[in-house]
Design a protein around this motif. Structure first.
Motif, PDB file in Angstrom:
ATOM      1  N   PHE A 252       0.867  -1.185   0.000  1.00 33.73           N
ATOM      2  CA  PHE A 252       0.000   0.000   0.000  1.00 33.73           C
ATOM      3  C   PHE A 252       0.900   1.231   0.000  1.00 33.73           C
ATOM      4  O   PHE A 252       2.122   1.125   0.069  1.00 33.73           O
ATOM      5  CB  PHE A 252      -0.915  -0.015   1.233  1.00 33.73           C
ATOM      6  N   TRP A 253       0.288   2.412  -0.081  1.00 31.41           N
ATOM      7  CA  TRP A 253       1.056   3.653  -0.009  1.00 31.41           C
ATOM      8  C   TRP A 253       1.742   3.757   1.349  1.00 31.41           C
ATOM      9  O   TRP A 253       1.173   3.405   2.374  1.00 31.41           O
ATOM     10  CB  TRP A 253       0.138   4.867  -0.195  1.00 31.41           C
ATOM     11  N   ASN A 254       2.975   4.296   1.350  1.00 29.97           N
ATOM     12  CA  ASN A 254       3.653   4.546   2.628  1.00 29.97           C
ATOM     13  C   ASN A 254       3.013   5.748   3.314  1.00 29.97           C
ATOM     14  O   ASN A 254       2.082   6.366   2.790  1.00 29.97           O
ATOM     15  CB  ASN A 254       5.154   4.751   2.426  1.00 29.97           C
ATOM     16  N   ARG A 255       3.488   6.103   4.496  1.00 25.37           N
ATOM     17  CA  ARG A 255       2.816   7.149   5.276  1.00 25.37           C
ATOM     18  C   ARG A 255       2.950   8.530   4.655  1.00 25.37           C
ATOM     19  O   ARG A 255       2.214   9.445   5.014  1.00 25.37           O
ATOM     20  CB  ARG A 255       3.328   7.163   6.720  1.00 25.37           C
ATOM     21  N   PHE A 256       3.877   8.703   3.701  1.00 23.68           N
ATOM     22  CA  PHE A 256       3.992   9.996   3.023  1.00 23.68           C
ATOM     23  C   PHE A 256       3.205  10.022   1.715  1.00 23.68           C
ATOM     24  O   PHE A 256       3.151  11.040   1.046  1.00 23.68           O
ATOM     25  CB  PHE A 256       5.464  10.318   2.740  1.00 23.68           C
ATOM     26  N   TRP A 257       2.612   8.872   1.348  1.00 27.51           N
ATOM     27  CA  TRP A 257       1.795   8.757   0.139  1.00 27.51           C
ATOM     28  C   TRP A 257       2.568   9.140  -1.124  1.00 27.51           C
ATOM     29  O   TRP A 257       2.014   9.701  -2.062  1.00 27.51           O
ATOM     30  CB  TRP A 257       0.518   9.592   0.255  1.00 27.51           C
ATOM     31  N   ASN A 258       3.868   8.829  -1.153  1.00 26.58           N
ATOM     32  CA  ASN A 258       4.644   9.141  -2.344  1.00 26.58           C
ATOM     33  C   ASN A 258       5.103   7.890  -3.088  1.00 26.58           C
ATOM     34  O   ASN A 258       5.650   7.974  -4.170  1.00 26.58           O
ATOM     35  CB  ASN A 258       5.859  10.012  -1.995  1.00 26.58           C
ATOM     36  N   LYS A 259       4.903   6.696  -2.484  1.00 28.10           N
ATOM     37  CA  LYS A 259       5.225   5.452  -3.182  1.00 28.10           C
ATOM     38  C   LYS A 259       4.521   4.295  -2.479  1.00 28.10           C
ATOM     39  O   LYS A 259       4.166   4.381  -1.301  1.00 28.10           O
ATOM     40  CB  LYS A 259       6.733   5.210  -3.203  1.00 28.10           C
ATOM     41  N   GLN A 260       4.333   3.197  -3.240  1.00 24.11           N
ATOM     42  CA  GLN A 260       3.764   1.992  -2.646  1.00 24.11           C
ATOM     43  C   GLN A 260       4.888   1.130  -2.091  1.00 24.11           C
ATOM     44  O   GLN A 260       5.987   1.085  -2.639  1.00 24.11           O
ATOM     45  CB  GLN A 260       2.951   1.217  -3.681  1.00 24.11           C
ATOM     46  N   THR A 261       4.592   0.439  -0.991  1.00 22.19           N
ATOM     47  CA  THR A 261       5.626  -0.338  -0.325  1.00 22.19           C
ATOM     48  C   THR A 261       5.008  -1.560   0.342  1.00 22.19           C
ATOM     49  O   THR A 261       3.799  -1.596   0.586  1.00 22.19           O
ATOM     50  CB  THR A 261       6.358   0.532   0.724  1.00 22.19           C
ATOM     51  N   GLU A 262       5.837  -2.534   0.614  1.00 18.41           N
ATOM     52  CA  GLU A 262       5.369  -3.704   1.349  1.00 18.41           C
ATOM     53  C   GLU A 262       5.178  -3.333   2.813  1.00 18.41           C
ATOM     54  O   GLU A 262       6.038  -2.687   3.411  1.00 18.41           O
ATOM     55  CB  GLU A 262       6.380  -4.848   1.230  1.00 18.41           C
ATOM     56  N   ARG A 263       4.058  -3.766   3.386  1.00 18.49           N
ATOM     57  CA  ARG A 263       3.721  -3.363   4.743  1.00 18.49           C
ATOM     58  C   ARG A 263       3.291  -4.565   5.588  1.00 18.49           C
ATOM     59  O   ARG A 263       2.944  -5.610   5.057  1.00 18.49           O
ATOM     60  CB  ARG A 263       2.600  -2.328   4.734  1.00 18.49           C
ATOM     61  N   GLN A 264       3.305  -4.357   6.888  1.00 17.12           N
ATOM     62  CA  GLN A 264       2.850  -5.387   7.814  1.00 17.12           C
ATOM     63  C   GLN A 264       2.032  -4.738   8.916  1.00 17.12           C
ATOM     64  O   GLN A 264       2.363  -3.647   9.381  1.00 17.12           O
ATOM     65  CB  GLN A 264       4.045  -6.118   8.429  1.00 17.12           C
ATOM     66  N   ALA A 265       0.959  -5.413   9.319  1.00 15.39           N
ATOM     67  CA  ALA A 265       0.094  -4.915  10.389  1.00 15.39           C
ATOM     68  C   ALA A 265      -0.185  -6.024  11.389  1.00 15.39           C
ATOM     69  O   ALA A 265      -0.261  -7.194  11.029  1.00 15.39           O
ATOM     70  CB  ALA A 265      -1.223  -4.391   9.815  1.00 15.39           C
ATOM     71  N   VAL A 266      -0.315  -5.635  12.627  1.00 14.44           N
ATOM     72  CA  VAL A 266      -0.780  -6.514  13.695  1.00 14.44           C
ATOM     73  C   VAL A 266      -1.981  -5.838  14.329  1.00 14.44           C
ATOM     74  O   VAL A 266      -1.934  -4.644  14.629  1.00 14.44           O
ATOM     75  CB  VAL A 266       0.316  -6.746  14.756  1.00 14.44           C
TER      76      VAL A 266
END
Length: 570
Positions: A252-266
């Motif tokens: 999804f978009w990173n926190r700056f909304w300038n690129k998509q990146t692999e993320r992880q959530a708990v």
């Protein structure tokens, strides 16, 4: 947010939690310091869980303090009655004791407002709130309730935290504390995000976002909003809603909304006072949590930069008017176009908050930023919209600098309307100014202003202003002094500049052209808020950056105070 194209979804056991805040590179209770390698390499759920567990107790304590203040006021109201001056004083006392509380009501068993605080909400007395599902629910339960997020009579989206009032077995109604989620949670989550790179979401089980570090997602329903309108994203949303705990990897978009990146959530679930929230902690898998660089030294002539900024925005305004919104925004969003010059770029917004142009954060284009705030809590969108509605103005806020690895820096912005539907602006960064303030200092500032409002309600406007202007009173404590104006810009309290009392300062600008009184009045009309100004510090005799907090003190005047940053602008 956490929702995107699924890589894998593994449901696992974790403790019930509410939010996440780690303000140090230690996890209390884990027994070892987290090194940069362990913190910023691909995290495992086991690494994220201790952070969730640690902050749970802190946030639960925070909510329980609100609950306890509600309980104490409910007990007091049995003696004072649920209407009248004594009841209003009980509510005011409660609000004084809760940082970032916004208002408090007493609701009768018939769902009618009998008392309201602060004073500016007294007009709600007598209002029948039976049409609000949240009010009906609290009345029906006759027990403590944390409501869903909803649009309140006070004029904003918020949450009502309520407590019933009983005299013996007789139900007298309930009293509540109203919070704005972005104000209430921001001072806790923002420092954590800046220091660790973690983001936080809070979801209702109907899919509505109560809070998101990425402000464009707050208030969105992850099950229905077009932002998540792909089969995979809907499936992930449903997995989080349907499962009380779990982990997930996605892009999804990173926190700056300038690129998509692999993320992880708990995520996990908090159940409290008839409410159930899904709470999650999110971070990039391969990215660094610290995307900031080293602050630049002061360079160049600021006044010359401001002149260039003004010309830049005015030229862009002429271009937008001549070419039309769509074509102009296509050009503004082009990183190779004429309106992007390193960290000097044009942004554009519709009056309803929709992002039209933001070249370095393409993921935000088309998203609504009505609730956008900076790291110190200032409402950015309402500020720039107000500047546009005045025909053009300057203001300050803290924002990521794309030319310095998206480090948060103070930005002086100039905004102009294009037409009645949208506006544009640009800004220059002032990286030598330390603008990220200690959250505890901000909490003390908010409490100081709330206490001044309570004092005015207690002794009356005339006596309060005498006290605020008296250098022998605690309200004139050096740089922490209380100031006051009416809604026409007339100076009512300014203890270290008594010659200005009684004068109209609506057209006053600071040394870089910001119309401060207009901005303060805009904040007051939102129920209160923050404003930056470069202003005289009586403790040092210098002009310094100041973060002010302002609250209405009545129907026609307001009070404020500030924190000076120590940066000399002369």
């Amino acid at each position: 947010m956490f929702i995107a194209f699924t890589k894998k979804c593994v449901i696992m056991n974790t403790r019930c939690i509410l939010l996440i805040l780690i303000m140090f590179l230690f996890y209390p209770g884990c027994g070892e310091e987290l090194t940069n390698e362990s913190l910023f390499d691909k995290p495992s759920p086991d690494e994220m869980k201790p952070a969730l567990d640690t902050i749970t107790e802190q946030i639960l304590q925070m909510l329980n303090e609100v609950r306890e203040e509600n309980r104490l006021s409910a007990d007091a109201l049995v003696s004072t009655g649920t209407s009248g001056d004594e009841a209003a004083r009980a509510l005011s006392l409660k609000l004084d004791n809760i940082t970032y509380s916004h208002s408090s009501l007493i609701i009768s068993p018939e769902n009618v407002v009998t008392t309201a605080a602060p004073e500016q909400y007294a007009s709600l007395i007598g209002t029948d709130l039976s049409y609000q599902n949240e009010t009906m629910f609290a009345t029906e339960k006759q027990s403590p309730v944390v409501s869903n997020i909803f649009y309140l009579e006070e004029g904003f989206y918020g949450i009502s935290i309520s407590y019933p009032i009983f005299s013996g077995e007789e139900y007298l109604g309930y009293t509540d504390v109203t919070i704005r989620p972005e104000e209430f949670f921001h001072p806790i989550i923002s420092p954590f995000t800046e220091q660790t790179g973690y983001e936080v979401f809070i979801l209702q089980t109907d899919g509505v976002t109560v809070y998101e570090t990425s402000e464009v997602e707050t208030g969105k329903n992850v099950l229905t909003d077009p932002l998540y309108d792909t089969p995979e994203m809907r499936n992930v949303s449903r997995a989080v809603i349907d499962n009380p705990e779990g982990t997930i990897e996605y892009s999804f978009w990173n926190r700056f909304w300038n690129k998509q990146t692999e993320r992880q959530a708990v995520w996990n679930t908090l159940t409290l006072d008839n409410q159930e929230w899904r709470i999650g902690v999110v971070r990039d898998i391969n990215g660094s949590a610290d995307e900031s660089g080293t602050p630049n030294e002061q360079t160049g002539d600021v006044n010359a930069s401001i002149a260039g900024l003004t010309t830049f925005v005015e030229d862009a305004t002429v271009f937008a008017k001549s070419t039309g919104k769509q074509e102009a925004c296509d050009v503004f969003n082009n990183l190779s176009g004429p309106f992007v010059k390193e960290d000097l770029y044009i942004f554009g917004y519709a009056n309803d908050g929709t992002t039209l142009a933001l070249p370095y954060q393409q993921g935000i284009v088309g998203k609504n930023r009505m609730d956008l705030t900076d790291i110190n809590g200032l409402s950015i969108f309402s500020g720039i919209k107000g500047a546009a509605q005045r025909g053009g103005d300057y203001l300050y806020y803290v924002y990521p600098n794309p030319n310095n690895d998206y480090q948060y820096q103070l930005k002086l912005v100039f905004v102009k309307p294009v037409d009645d539907d949208w506006f544009i602006g640009s800004g220059i960064y002032l990286p030598w100014i330390e603008a990220e303030l200690d959250p505890e200092e901000i909490n003390v500032l908010v409490a100081r202003v709330k206490q001044a409002v309570s004092h005015a309600e207690k002794v009356g406007k005339e006596q309060a202003l005498d006290d605020f202007n008296n250098l022998d009173q605690p309200y004139a404590n050096g740089g922490e002094y209380i100031f006051a104006y009416d809604y026409n810009g007339t100076t009512l309290a300014l203890p270290f500049q008594p010659e200005l009392i009684g004068t109209t300062r609506m057209d006053y600008t600071d040394q870089y052209g910001a119309h401060i009184i207009y901005q303060e009045i805009d904040a007051v009309k939102q129920g209160g808020g923050f404003v930056y100004v470069v202003y005289y510090n009586p403790d040092t005799g210098e002009n310094e950056l100041k973060l002010c907090y302002i609250l209405p003190a009545g129907n026609d005047w307001f009070v404020g105070s500030g924190i000076y940053t120590g940066t000399n602008f002369q």
